[in-house]
Each structure stands twice: as structure tokens, then as C-alpha cells.
Design an enzyme around this catalytic site. Structure first.
Site, PDB file in Angstrom:
ATOM      1  N   VAL A   6     -25.200  13.047  43.786  1.00  0.00           N
ATOM      2  CA  VAL A   6     -25.319  13.122  45.251  1.00  0.00           C
ATOM      3  C   VAL A   6     -23.952  12.846  45.869  1.00  0.00           C
ATOM      4  O   VAL A   6     -23.028  12.397  45.186  1.00  0.00           O
ATOM      5  CB  VAL A   6     -26.361  12.102  45.755  1.00  0.00           C
ATOM      6  CG1 VAL A   6     -27.735  12.400  45.174  1.00  0.00           C
ATOM      7  CG2 VAL A   6     -25.942  10.668  45.414  1.00  0.00           C
ATOM      8  N   GLU A  39     -31.300  16.432  35.558  1.00  0.00           N
ATOM      9  CA  GLU A  39     -32.171  15.259  35.611  1.00  0.00           C
ATOM     10  C   GLU A  39     -33.464  15.610  36.352  1.00  0.00           C
ATOM     11  O   GLU A  39     -33.433  16.266  37.399  1.00  0.00           O
ATOM     12  CB  GLU A  39     -31.412  14.142  36.334  1.00  0.00           C
ATOM     13  CG  GLU A  39     -32.139  12.844  36.508  1.00  0.00           C
ATOM     14  CD  GLU A  39     -31.278  11.815  37.256  1.00  0.00           C
ATOM     15  OE1 GLU A  39     -31.693  10.648  37.349  1.00  0.00           O
ATOM     16  OE2 GLU A  39     -30.189  12.192  37.751  1.00  0.00           O
ATOM     17  N   LYS A  45     -32.851   6.583  30.651  1.00  0.00           N
ATOM     18  CA  LYS A  45     -31.729   6.203  31.504  1.00  0.00           C
ATOM     19  C   LYS A  45     -31.597   4.682  31.585  1.00  0.00           C
ATOM     20  O   LYS A  45     -32.526   3.987  31.983  1.00  0.00           O
ATOM     21  CB  LYS A  45     -31.916   6.803  32.898  1.00  0.00           C
ATOM     22  CG  LYS A  45     -30.756   6.612  33.846  1.00  0.00           C
ATOM     23  CD  LYS A  45     -31.028   7.369  35.152  1.00  0.00           C
ATOM     24  CE  LYS A  45     -29.863   7.280  36.128  1.00  0.00           C
ATOM     25  NZ  LYS A  45     -30.140   8.048  37.362  1.00  0.00           N
ATOM     26  N   CYS A  47     -26.907  10.850  34.675  1.00  0.00           N
ATOM     27  CA  CYS A  47     -26.375  10.590  36.014  1.00  0.00           C
ATOM     28  C   CYS A  47     -25.550   9.304  36.112  1.00  0.00           C
ATOM     29  O   CYS A  47     -24.423   9.246  35.661  1.00  0.00           O
ATOM     30  CB  CYS A  47     -27.526  10.605  37.013  1.00  0.00           C
ATOM     31  SG  CYS A  47     -27.006  10.886  38.732  1.00  0.00           S
TER      32      CYS A  47
END
Length: 290
Positions: free
Chosen positions: A181, A50, A121, A154
Site C-alpha cells: 500500500v 497476498e 505470515k 508483504c
């Protein structure tokens, strides 16, 4: 396990890298170098992370806007298009897309013949909502010479509807540029929550998934790597990769297996067994969940 039939045999590669924030030309050069390495080993469908050409942690919308590019006419898209043509490969790469005054967290889909399409997205994470518009193209799939490709980015992976819609449209593999993350409560001895979600989506939709994450720390935000390629069974075909190092994860798979083996037994097929009439929420249920 690769089928004895080779109707749709491809080699998929996830390029796990560490972009340097704001250094677009340098980052694109890094991607091209790693793409060349993977292609030399036989990869013909490659997935980049990304926002791999710019970095992810923006301090202002103006900063994001200055780093954004038009698709497919921007510098990064043009460089990837030239690379795909030269190496005869397909490529999915994350990029900030500028469309007039609007910005999207997007992925560009490219083939040997050039630009194929884009994905925007749908589910924005955290302060992405300060910079980007939610995706407005739905969950398109792209029919190519090597197979039917879906795309997500993501946080989209946290929504089972995303993968299901792609599968119902015929996707055999979903490519996921991502910047995963750390997740609060993560057991350091267990696989990443994102890995579990991707494995589950592969299994419950009988599709392959190739998820390419980044590594490193950017403006105090760490990223967790662990890129992986899952089989239609849900089990990893390659990876997870390192949590800290740049590397290339590769697997040779037959995309036809996603459809050939969708029947789990004499009675059950995961998409055919859906009961949409049972999934409608009643007013009382809506009220009970707020």
C-alpha cells in the site's frame, strides 16, 4: 545476466492482478487464466499476490473466517494444485488459512506433484492483527526440483532477519505474495519503498526475490502494484510493473548464480562475513532503545 551455465535455469513470473473482494471463485478463475498465459510463455515458477483469492480489507473477523479455507483441501488450493499439475509448474499463492478456530495470512507452495508446503505470515500489518494469528512456522524453505524456494508475505520484507534466515537455510529465491500500500512521504518520482527493500535484501543476501503485488482500490484502500523480480545482485531482473494495471512480469534466471557469485571479491562473501558474536545487544543498549 544469465550465466553461461544452465544448472538451475528457470523462468519466474509475478502475476499482478486485482482481486474482487469476496468473489473467491471468480478470483481463482482469474488467477488460473493468468497462470496459463504466463506458462504459455515459458514460466515454470509463478507467484500470486497476498490473499489473491479473497481480497484483503475485511470488515470483521467473521467475514474473514467465512472466506478462509483449509490448506491444502480448500477449493482454491485444489484448483491451483490441478493447474500446477496440468501445466507442470511451481506456484506460490496467498490465501487465508483456517486451522481449527485460528486464521493465518498464509501462502501455499505447490508443484507439479501437488502440495509442497505452507508459509504463515510472521509480521502482521495494521488491523491484520484483529483477524489473524502471527505465523508460527518460522521461515521454512522448500527444496524442489527447480531449486530451493523461500517465502515471505508483504510486511515481512521490512525485517532483514526474514531474508537472512531464508538465505542461511539455502534459499536461492524467495517468493513474496504481497499487498503493498502507499507509504507516507513517498516521492512519486522514485521507486516504491517496497521495491527498494526487496532490492536491498537481494543484494545483501545474494538471493533472487519475486514479489507479486495487486492493484486497484478495495473498500477505499489503494494498492500500488509495482511487482518485480530482483537478481541476486539486487538489481531488477524484471519490473517494476505498472502501479495501476494488471500484468505479468517475467524473467529467466539461473538460480545457481545466487551461490556461484556470492563471493564479491577475493576477501568478502556476504553470508560468510557475518559476525554473530558482535550482534548481541547489551543491557545498556536495550535500555537506551526503550
Amino acid at each position: 545476466m544469465v550465466s553461461k551455465h544452465n544448472e538451475a535455469l528457470i523462468t519466474v513470473a509475478c502475476i499482478q492482478m486485482e482481486p474482487i473482494f469476496g468473489e473467491t471463485a471468480r478470483n481463482v478463475a482469474t488467477t488460473v487464466s493468468m497462470i496459463e498465459q504466463a506458462a504459455a510463455k515459458g514460466a515454470n515458477l509463478l507467484v500470486l499476490p497476498e490473499l489473491c483469492n479473497t481480497g484483503y480489507v475485511f470488515s470483521s473477523r467473521d467475514e474473514a473466517f467465512r472466506l478462509a479455507e483449509n490448506i491444502p483441501d480448500g477449493h482454491s488450493s485444489r484448483a491451483w494444485i490441478a493447474c500446477a499439475a496440468r501445466l507442470n509448474i511451481y506456484l506460490v499463492a496467498g490465501i487465508i488459512e483456517r486451522d481449527g478456530e485460528s486464521l493465518y495470512n498464509s501462502a501455499v507452495i505447490i508443484g507439479p506433484e501437488g502440495y509442497i508446503g505452507r508459509y504463515r505470515k510472521v509480521h502482521l500489518w495494521g488491523d491484520e492483527a484483529l483477524f489473524f494469528e502471527p505465523g508460527n512456522l518460522g521461515f521454512p524453505v522448500f527444496k524442489t526440483r527447480i531449486g530451493t524456494i523461500g517465502c515471505q508475505i508483504c510486511y515481512d520484507c521490512w525485517f532483514p532477519e526474514s531474508f537472512r534466515i531464508a538465505a542461511l537455510q539455502g534459499a536461492e529465491i524467495v517468493c513474496v505474495p504481497t499487498n503493498w500500500v502507499p507509504i507516507p512521504g513517498q516521492d512519486p518520482t522514485r521507486e516504491a519503498m517496497a521495491n527498494i527493500l526487496v532490492m536491498a535484501a537481494s543484494h545483501s543476501n545474494s538471493i533472487f526475490i519475486a514479489a507479486a503485488n495487486r492493484v486497484g482500490i478495495e473498500r477505499e484502500q489503494p494498492f500500488i502494484g509495482q511487482s518485480l523480480i530482483t537478481s541476486y545482485t539486487g538489481w531488477p531482473a524484471a519490473g517494476p510493473a505498472s502501479a495501476i494495471n494488471a500484468e505479468i512480469v517475467m524473467a529467466t534466471v539461473n538460480l545457481a548464480d545466487a551461490k556461484r557469485h556470492r563471493n564479491w571479491n577475493d576477501f568478502n562473501q556476504v553470508l560468510r562475513d557475518r559476525r554473530p558474536e558482535a550482534y548481541n545487544f547489551s543491557g545498556s543498549i536495550n535500555e537506551s532503545i526503550g
